[in-house]
Design a protein around this motif. Structure first.
Motif, PDB file in Angstrom:
ATOM      1  N   THR A  23      42.076  33.366  47.353  1.00  0.00           N
ATOM      2  CA  THR A  23      41.003  32.628  47.047  1.00  0.00           C
ATOM      3  C   THR A  23      40.688  31.727  45.968  1.00  0.00           C
ATOM      4  OG1 THR A  23      39.484  34.435  46.208  1.00  0.00           O
ATOM      5  CG2 THR A  23      39.322  34.202  48.590  1.00  0.00           C
ATOM      6  N   TYR A  24      41.543  32.085  45.024  1.00  0.00           N
ATOM      7  CA  TYR A  24      41.196  31.132  43.626  1.00  0.00           C
ATOM      8  C   TYR A  24      41.033  29.784  43.793  1.00  0.00           C
ATOM      9  CZ  TYR A  24      46.041  30.297  42.550  1.00  0.00           C
ATOM     10  OH  TYR A  24      47.244  29.564  42.334  1.00  0.00           O
ATOM     11  N   PRO A  25      42.045  29.147  44.723  1.00  0.00           N
ATOM     12  CA  PRO A  25      41.957  27.535  44.697  1.00  0.00           C
ATOM     13  C   PRO A  25      40.578  26.920  44.770  1.00  0.00           C
ATOM     14  CG  PRO A  25      43.890  28.382  45.792  1.00  0.00           C
ATOM     15  CD  PRO A  25      42.953  29.479  45.407  1.00  0.00           C
ATOM     16  N   TYR A  26      39.779  27.954  45.571  1.00  0.00           N
ATOM     17  CA  TYR A  26      38.364  27.679  46.204  1.00  0.00           C
ATOM     18  C   TYR A  26      37.117  27.754  45.636  1.00  0.00           C
ATOM     19  CZ  TYR A  26      41.797  26.785  49.691  1.00  0.00           C
ATOM     20  OH  TYR A  26      43.035  26.633  50.403  1.00  0.00           O
ATOM     21  N   ILE A  27      37.218  28.799  44.445  1.00  0.00           N
ATOM     22  CA  ILE A  27      36.240  29.393  43.706  1.00  0.00           C
ATOM     23  C   ILE A  27      36.232  29.020  42.310  1.00  0.00           C
ATOM     24  CG2 ILE A  27      36.116  31.473  45.306  1.00  0.00           C
ATOM     25  CD1 ILE A  27      37.450  33.053  43.096  1.00  0.00           C
ATOM     26  N   ASP A  28      35.017  29.223  41.885  1.00  0.00           N
ATOM     27  CA  ASP A  28      34.791  28.758  40.364  1.00  0.00           C
ATOM     28  C   ASP A  28      34.395  29.745  39.454  1.00  0.00           C
ATOM     29  OD1 ASP A  28      34.339  25.847  40.998  1.00  0.00           O
ATOM     30  OD2 ASP A  28      32.647  26.618  42.234  1.00  0.00           O
ATOM     31  N   ALA A  29      34.272  31.009  39.811  1.00  0.00           N
ATOM     32  CA  ALA A  29      33.962  32.195  38.960  1.00  0.00           C
ATOM     33  C   ALA A  29      34.272  33.386  39.807  1.00  0.00           C
ATOM     34  CB  ALA A  29      32.760  32.123  38.367  1.00  0.00           C
ATOM     35  N   ILE A  30      34.568  34.443  39.236  1.00  0.00           N
ATOM     36  CA  ILE A  30      34.532  35.981  39.831  1.00  0.00           C
ATOM     37  C   ILE A  30      33.607  36.878  39.117  1.00  0.00           C
ATOM     38  CG2 ILE A  30      36.123  37.881  40.328  1.00  0.00           C
ATOM     39  CD1 ILE A  30      38.364  35.929  40.337  1.00  0.00           C
ATOM     40  N   LYS A  31      32.720  37.495  39.878  1.00  0.00           N
ATOM     41  CA  LYS A  31      32.167  38.493  39.492  1.00  0.00           C
ATOM     42  C   LYS A  31      32.432  39.783  40.080  1.00  0.00           C
ATOM     43  CE  LYS A  31      27.827  39.264  41.851  1.00  0.00           C
ATOM     44  NZ  LYS A  31      27.955  40.833  41.891  1.00  0.00           N
ATOM     45  N   ILE A  32      32.530  40.837  39.067  1.00  0.00           N
ATOM     46  CA  ILE A  32      32.749  42.019  39.526  1.00  0.00           C
ATOM     47  C   ILE A  32      31.909  43.212  38.912  1.00  0.00           C
ATOM     48  CG2 ILE A  32      35.325  41.744  39.681  1.00  0.00           C
ATOM     49  CD1 ILE A  32      35.812  43.393  37.198  1.00  0.00           C
ATOM     50  N   GLY A  33      31.743  44.241  39.442  1.00  0.00           N
ATOM     51  CA  GLY A  33      30.727  45.230  39.133  1.00  0.00           C
ATOM     52  C   GLY A  33      31.235  46.671  39.385  1.00  0.00           C
ATOM     53  N   TYR A  34      30.180  47.594  39.535  1.00  0.00           N
ATOM     54  CA  TYR A  34      30.751  48.997  39.533  1.00  0.00           C
ATOM     55  C   TYR A  34      31.535  49.348  40.612  1.00  0.00           C
ATOM     56  CZ  TYR A  34      26.830  49.788  36.428  1.00  0.00           C
ATOM     57  OH  TYR A  34      25.844  49.516  35.321  1.00  0.00           O
ATOM     58  N   PRO A  35      31.311  48.819  41.700  1.00  0.00           N
ATOM     59  CA  PRO A  35      32.536  49.097  42.873  1.00  0.00           C
ATOM     60  C   PRO A  35      34.016  49.190  42.391  1.00  0.00           C
ATOM     61  CG  PRO A  35      30.601  47.854  43.994  1.00  0.00           C
ATOM     62  CD  PRO A  35      30.606  47.801  42.244  1.00  0.00           C
ATOM     63  N   LEU A  36      34.369  47.811  41.781  1.00  0.00           N
ATOM     64  CA  LEU A  36      35.509  47.713  41.618  1.00  0.00           C
ATOM     65  C   LEU A  36      36.082  48.240  40.059  1.00  0.00           C
ATOM     66  CD1 LEU A  36      38.385  46.387  41.952  1.00  0.00           C
ATOM     67  CD2 LEU A  36      37.614  44.315  40.839  1.00  0.00           C
ATOM     68  N   VAL A  37      35.068  48.312  39.374  1.00  0.00           N
ATOM     69  CA  VAL A  37      35.446  48.898  37.811  1.00  0.00           C
ATOM     70  C   VAL A  37      35.202  50.373  37.945  1.00  0.00           C
ATOM     71  CG1 VAL A  37      34.888  49.157  35.467  1.00  0.00           C
ATOM     72  CG2 VAL A  37      34.516  46.984  36.581  1.00  0.00           C
ATOM     73  N   LEU A  38      34.456  51.147  38.839  1.00  0.00           N
ATOM     74  CA  LEU A  38      34.762  52.504  38.939  1.00  0.00           C
ATOM     75  C   LEU A  38      35.870  53.037  39.828  1.00  0.00           C
ATOM     76  CD1 LEU A  38      31.039  53.387  39.468  1.00  0.00           C
ATOM     77  CD2 LEU A  38      32.319  53.559  37.358  1.00  0.00           C
ATOM     78  N   GLY A  39      36.326  52.045  40.588  1.00  0.00           N
ATOM     79  CA  GLY A  39      37.518  52.083  41.463  1.00  0.00           C
ATOM     80  C   GLY A  39      38.851  52.118  40.738  1.00  0.00           C
ATOM     81  N   SER A  40      38.845  51.344  40.038  1.00  0.00           N
ATOM     82  CA  SER A  40      40.030  50.667  39.153  1.00  0.00           C
ATOM     83  C   SER A  40      40.258  50.610  37.831  1.00  0.00           C
ATOM     84  CB  SER A  40      40.458  49.099  39.781  1.00  0.00           C
ATOM     85  OG  SER A  40      39.582  48.363  39.156  1.00  0.00           O
ATOM     86  N   GLY A  41      39.005  50.928  36.967  1.00  0.00           N
ATOM     87  CA  GLY A  41      39.170  50.840  35.522  1.00  0.00           C
ATOM     88  C   GLY A  41      38.613  49.427  34.938  1.00  0.00           C
ATOM     89  N   LEU A  42      38.152  49.378  33.873  1.00  0.00           N
ATOM     90  CA  LEU A  42      37.922  48.142  33.294  1.00  0.00           C
ATOM     91  C   LEU A  42      38.879  47.140  33.046  1.00  0.00           C
ATOM     92  CD1 LEU A  42      35.104  47.046  32.191  1.00  0.00           C
ATOM     93  CD2 LEU A  42      35.510  47.906  29.996  1.00  0.00           C
ATOM     94  N   SER A  43      40.110  47.787  32.921  1.00  0.00           N
ATOM     95  CA  SER A  43      41.277  46.919  32.563  1.00  0.00           C
ATOM     96  C   SER A  43      41.714  45.806  33.940  1.00  0.00           C
ATOM     97  CB  SER A  43      42.714  47.980  32.223  1.00  0.00           C
ATOM     98  OG  SER A  43      42.804  48.529  33.585  1.00  0.00           O
ATOM     99  N   VAL A  44      40.908  46.306  34.881  1.00  0.00           N
ATOM    100  CA  VAL A  44      41.221  45.185  36.126  1.00  0.00           C
ATOM    101  C   VAL A  44      40.728  43.995  35.392  1.00  0.00           C
ATOM    102  CG1 VAL A  44      38.749  45.328  37.174  1.00  0.00           C
ATOM    103  CG2 VAL A  44      40.860  44.794  38.574  1.00  0.00           C
ATOM    104  N   ALA A  45      40.040  43.785  34.413  1.00  0.00           N
ATOM    105  CA  ALA A  45      39.640  42.418  34.124  1.00  0.00           C
ATOM    106  C   ALA A  45      40.754  41.679  33.390  1.00  0.00           C
ATOM    107  CB  ALA A  45      38.480  42.609  33.152  1.00  0.00           C
ATOM    108  N   ARG A  46      41.553  42.364  32.768  1.00  0.00           N
ATOM    109  CA  ARG A  46      42.572  41.804  32.329  1.00  0.00           C
ATOM    110  C   ARG A  46      43.611  41.187  33.264  1.00  0.00           C
ATOM    111  NH1 ARG A  46      41.327  40.382  27.360  1.00  0.00           N
ATOM    112  NH2 ARG A  46      40.391  41.886  26.274  1.00  0.00           N
ATOM    113  N   ASP A  47      43.758  41.885  34.414  1.00  0.00           N
ATOM    114  CA  ASP A  47      44.521  41.547  35.427  1.00  0.00           C
ATOM    115  C   ASP A  47      44.192  40.020  36.048  1.00  0.00           C
ATOM    116  OD1 ASP A  47      46.306  43.635  34.865  1.00  0.00           O
ATOM    117  OD2 ASP A  47      45.239  44.833  36.551  1.00  0.00           O
ATOM    118  N   LEU A  48      42.738  40.312  36.477  1.00  0.00           N
ATOM    119  CA  LEU A  48      41.910  39.061  37.068  1.00  0.00           C
ATOM    120  C   LEU A  48      42.103  37.886  36.007  1.00  0.00           C
ATOM    121  CD1 LEU A  48      39.198  40.893  38.684  1.00  0.00           C
ATOM    122  CD2 LEU A  48      40.775  39.960  39.799  1.00  0.00           C
ATOM    123  N   ALA A  49      42.155  37.916  34.796  1.00  0.00           N
ATOM    124  CA  ALA A  49      42.349  36.963  33.754  1.00  0.00           C
ATOM    125  C   ALA A  49      43.449  35.945  34.357  1.00  0.00           C
ATOM    126  CB  ALA A  49      42.507  37.267  32.325  1.00  0.00           C
TER     127      ALA A  49
END
Ligand code: U5P
Length: 212
Positions: A23-49
């Motif tokens: 989806t990244y070519p069509y979106i302007d920003a990504i929002k994540i919260g507890y569902p993903l961070v509790l499931g995968s760890g805060l380090s997912v932010a670095r991957d999404l960077a």
């Protein structure tokens, strides 16, 4: 222009990377919260960077100023560019998040009125206006306001002026993209994109909001 923010509430890093890749070519920003961070760890932010998009931490932070500050510091050290905080905890708690965000070169958004029906039990007319005023007084960068109630978004716009309105509730919660887009700065869409059989196509169709 109204931006499109993907609410990436999937539960694993693999799913998150897969949907972001599609989806990244069509979106302007990504929002994540507890569902993903509790499931995968805060380090997912670095991957999404890797997708080089603003990344917003939707933790709806709601604690005393010191705890808010500690949470916000983690968020910006992890690589996020923005944080969402509750406003009902009051000006010192909100200011703690705003200060950490601005010191990190990031943004802070304050929840005013939530998009689900139960939000009206406590957060409806009157309270939401006070929370929007607080967001202005605390120098926040914008507010969260409900795409499910366009008339409320109009009322809150009167208070916050040119600060940003990020608005969830389109699609799965029943809000209309066409109706809300002209009133807001960023439309937040989750399930209608990531649960779609073709997330790229769904994101592309919502990305038309930029022109509404
Ligand atoms: N969100 C709301 N309403 C609010 C504040 C935040 O829906 O008032 C968040 C949800 O937690 C979710 C996203 O991450 O916005 C909306 O997702 P969806 O209903 O499009 O799946």
């Amino acid at each position: 222009m109204t931006e499109l923010m993907l609410a990436l509430d999937v539960l694993t890093r693999a799913e998150a990377m897969d949907i972001a890749e599609k989806t990244y070519p069509y979106i302007d920003a990504i929002k994540i919260g507890y569902p993903l961070v509790l499931g995968s760890g805060l380090s997912v932010a670095r991957d999404l960077a890797e997708f080089d998009l603003p990344l917003i931490a939707d933790f709806k932070v709601a604690d005393i100023p010191n705890t808010n500050r500690l949470i916000a510091e983690h968020v910006f050290e992890a690589g996020f560019s923005g944080i969402i905080t509750q406003g009902f905890t009051g000006r010192d708690s909100v200011s703690a998040c705003v200060d950490v965000a601005h010191n990190a070169g990031g943004k802070c958004y304050v929840v005013t009125e939530m998009s689900h029906p139960g939000a009206l039990d406590f957060m409806g007319e009157g309270v939401a206006e006070r929370l929007a005023e607080l967001a202005v007084e605390c120098n926040a960068d914008g507010i969260i306001a409900p795409a499910t109630r366009p008339e409320r978004v109009k009322a809150l716009r009167q208070i916050i002026g040119s600060k940003k309105i990020l608005s969830p509730g389109v699609g799965a919660q029943g809000g209309s993209a066409e109706e809300i887009a002209p009133l807001i700065d960023s439309m937040i869409v989750g399930r209608s994109i990531y649960n779609s059989e073709d997330p790229a196509k769904a994101a592309q169709s919502y990305s038309c909001v930029r022109d509404l």
